[in-house]
Design a protein around this motif. Structure first.
Motif, short mmCIF file in Angstrom:
data_model
loop_
_atom_site.label_atom_id
_atom_site.label_comp_id
_atom_site.label_asym_id
_atom_site.label_seq_id
_atom_site.Cartn_x
_atom_site.Cartn_y
_atom_site.Cartn_z
N GLY A 1 3.48 5.82 -2.49
CA GLY A 1 5.08 6.46 -2.78
C GLY A 1 5.34 6.39 -4.57
N HIS A 2 4.70 5.27 -5.26
CA HIS A 2 4.62 6.22 -6.92
C HIS A 2 3.67 6.74 -7.73
CE1 HIS A 2 8.20 3.34 -6.52
NE2 HIS A 2 7.76 2.59 -6.11
N PRO B 1 11.21 8.53 -3.65
CA PRO B 1 9.51 8.01 -3.31
C PRO B 1 9.24 6.84 -2.55
CG PRO B 1 9.37 8.69 -5.51
CD PRO B 1 11.12 8.18 -5.04
N VAL B 2 9.87 5.87 -2.22
CA VAL B 2 9.79 4.80 -1.60
C VAL B 2 11.74 4.29 -1.37
CG1 VAL B 2 9.22 2.05 -1.64
CG2 VAL B 2 8.05 3.67 -2.56
N ASN B 3 11.53 4.64 0.57
CA ASN B 3 12.43 4.27 0.72
C ASN B 3 13.18 3.37 1.75
OD1 ASN B 3 14.38 6.69 0.34
ND2 ASN B 3 12.71 7.41 0.75
N ILE B 4 13.25 1.99 1.30
CA ILE B 4 13.29 0.75 2.96
C ILE B 4 14.73 0.79 3.24
CG2 ILE B 4 12.62 -1.64 2.42
CD1 ILE B 4 10.41 -1.19 0.34
N TYR B 5 14.96 0.41 4.46
CA TYR B 5 16.40 0.31 4.82
C TYR B 5 15.87 -0.93 5.56
CZ TYR B 5 18.07 3.81 2.61
OH TYR B 5 19.06 4.74 2.09
N ASN B 6 16.22 -2.29 6.12
CA ASN B 6 16.56 -2.46 7.76
C ASN B 6 17.38 -2.38 8.42
OD1 ASN B 6 16.15 -5.45 5.30
ND2 ASN B 6 18.30 -5.74 5.63
N LEU B 7 16.99 -2.18 9.56
CA LEU B 7 17.57 -1.85 10.49
C LEU B 7 17.89 -2.87 11.46
CD1 LEU B 7 16.41 0.20 10.02
CD2 LEU B 7 15.49 0.92 11.68
N LEU C 1 0.80 -1.03 -0.51
CA LEU C 1 -0.14 0.13 0.30
C LEU C 1 0.56 1.62 -0.07
CD1 LEU C 1 -2.97 -0.62 2.35
CD2 LEU C 1 -3.58 -0.40 0.30
N LEU C 2 2.37 1.14 0.78
CA LEU C 2 3.27 2.11 0.80
C LEU C 2 3.45 2.61 -0.57
CD1 LEU C 2 4.24 1.33 4.50
CD2 LEU C 2 3.44 3.84 3.80
#
Length: 310
Positions: free
Chosen positions: A158-159, A229-235, A153-154
């Protein structure tokens, strides 16, 4: 997005991560926390923060807390944060409804910045290092499935709706709160019975443990420095810890030498991913680095939890 002088909404802000995040953001921003207190604790919400108790599946509540003067939303709320939930359908439906309600309302009033706490459970049982580009994503729990659905959904917003989205795929986040994971669980068990410690599974489960303070610091760093627009990061940390090692660290900090007994099997519970290898190269490239290893995070939290017993 610079996190100074902003009006920010934190959903789930009475939870372990949400309360630490709210405290961090409130130093330089106007923060509103919304939480139904099903998982959160009211007294954990810091002073100086506006608090609204309510259910984000209620669209009228969402309309009240997300207004056109809001600069960004940190969405941490979840109806049920357990992987092995007793009500999987309710978990999936409620979490998806909350996220969709928030996104629709943001779009309606022109708010376009949202940070979302996902989970490494979206990777499923990969059995190998899982960078953010890893695929296919095949979760093995409803919890992982609902996080992946929310990520989808996010991605749409974003796109196609000109949003900026920051998605955090967490390792095990540990902090000084009872009921929040394996470290406080072991402390409570050993406080009740110093002679024997029951460990779910076989004790060989291997995961990264990240202190909540470092988790929040990394979240804020990403929001301030990543602008796709969409930033995906492992933490996560750059190391892992077995459950047996967690037991050893907690026992050492309590001055105990208990016998271990195991419930057996490779998983601690249904849907548990026994080995999680979460690279954080992308986060390191953004200029952020851990101070604590996985073992050090466990040890620090064990000391903090033990202090709460006094």
């Amino acid at each position: 997005m610079e996190l100074t002088g902003k009006r920010l909404v934190v959903t789930g802000g009475a939870g372990l991560i949400g309360s630490v995040l709210s405290n961090r953001l409130a130093v330089d921003n106007d923060v509103l926390v919304v939480d139904d207190l099903s998982n959160g604790i009211r007294k954990s919400v810091p002073d100086g923060v506006t608090f609204v108790e309510g259910d984000l599946t209620d669209r009228s509540l969402v309309a009240d807390v997300i207004t056109e003067d809001v600069d960004g939303v940190f969405h941490l709320a979840a109806a049920d944060k357990y992987v092995d939930t007793d009500e999987p359908r309710a978990q999936f439906e409620a979490n998806g409804e909350m996220t969709y309600n928030i996104l629709e309302r943001m779009d309606e009033v022109g708010v376009s910045n949202i940070a979302f706490t996902s989970s490494c459970t979206v990777y499923g049982e990969a059995g190998e290092p899982t960078p953010e580009t890893y695929g296919p994503l095949e979760p093995i729990s409803i919890y992982g499935a609902t996080k992946l659905a929310d990520e989808s959904l996010l991605s749409v917003y974003g796109h196609t709706h000109d949003f900026t989205v920051w998605t955090f795929r967490f390792a095990n986040i540990v902090g000084p709160r009872f009921g929040a994971g394996v470290v406080p669980d072991f402390v409570e068990k050993l406080d009740a019975n110093p002679e024997t410690l029951t460990i779910l599974g076989n004790g060989k489960q291997e995961k990264s443990y990240m202190h909540v303070e470092e988790c929040v610091d990394a979240m804020c760093h990403i929001v301030e420095h990543a602008d796709e627009p969409v930033n995906i990061y492992n933490l996560a940390t750059q190391s892992t810890t077995s459950v047996d090692r967690v037991a050893e660290i907690v026992s050492e900090e309590m001055g105990l030498d208990p016998d271990y007994e195991y419930t057996g099997g490779e998983r601690g519970w249904t849907g548990d991913v026994s080995t999680v290898l979460l690279p954080i190269d992308k986060l390191l490239d953004l200029g952020w680095e851990n101070e604590l290893s996985s073992d050090e995070s466990v040890r620090q939290v064990a000391r903090e939890i033990i202090d709460l017993l006094d």
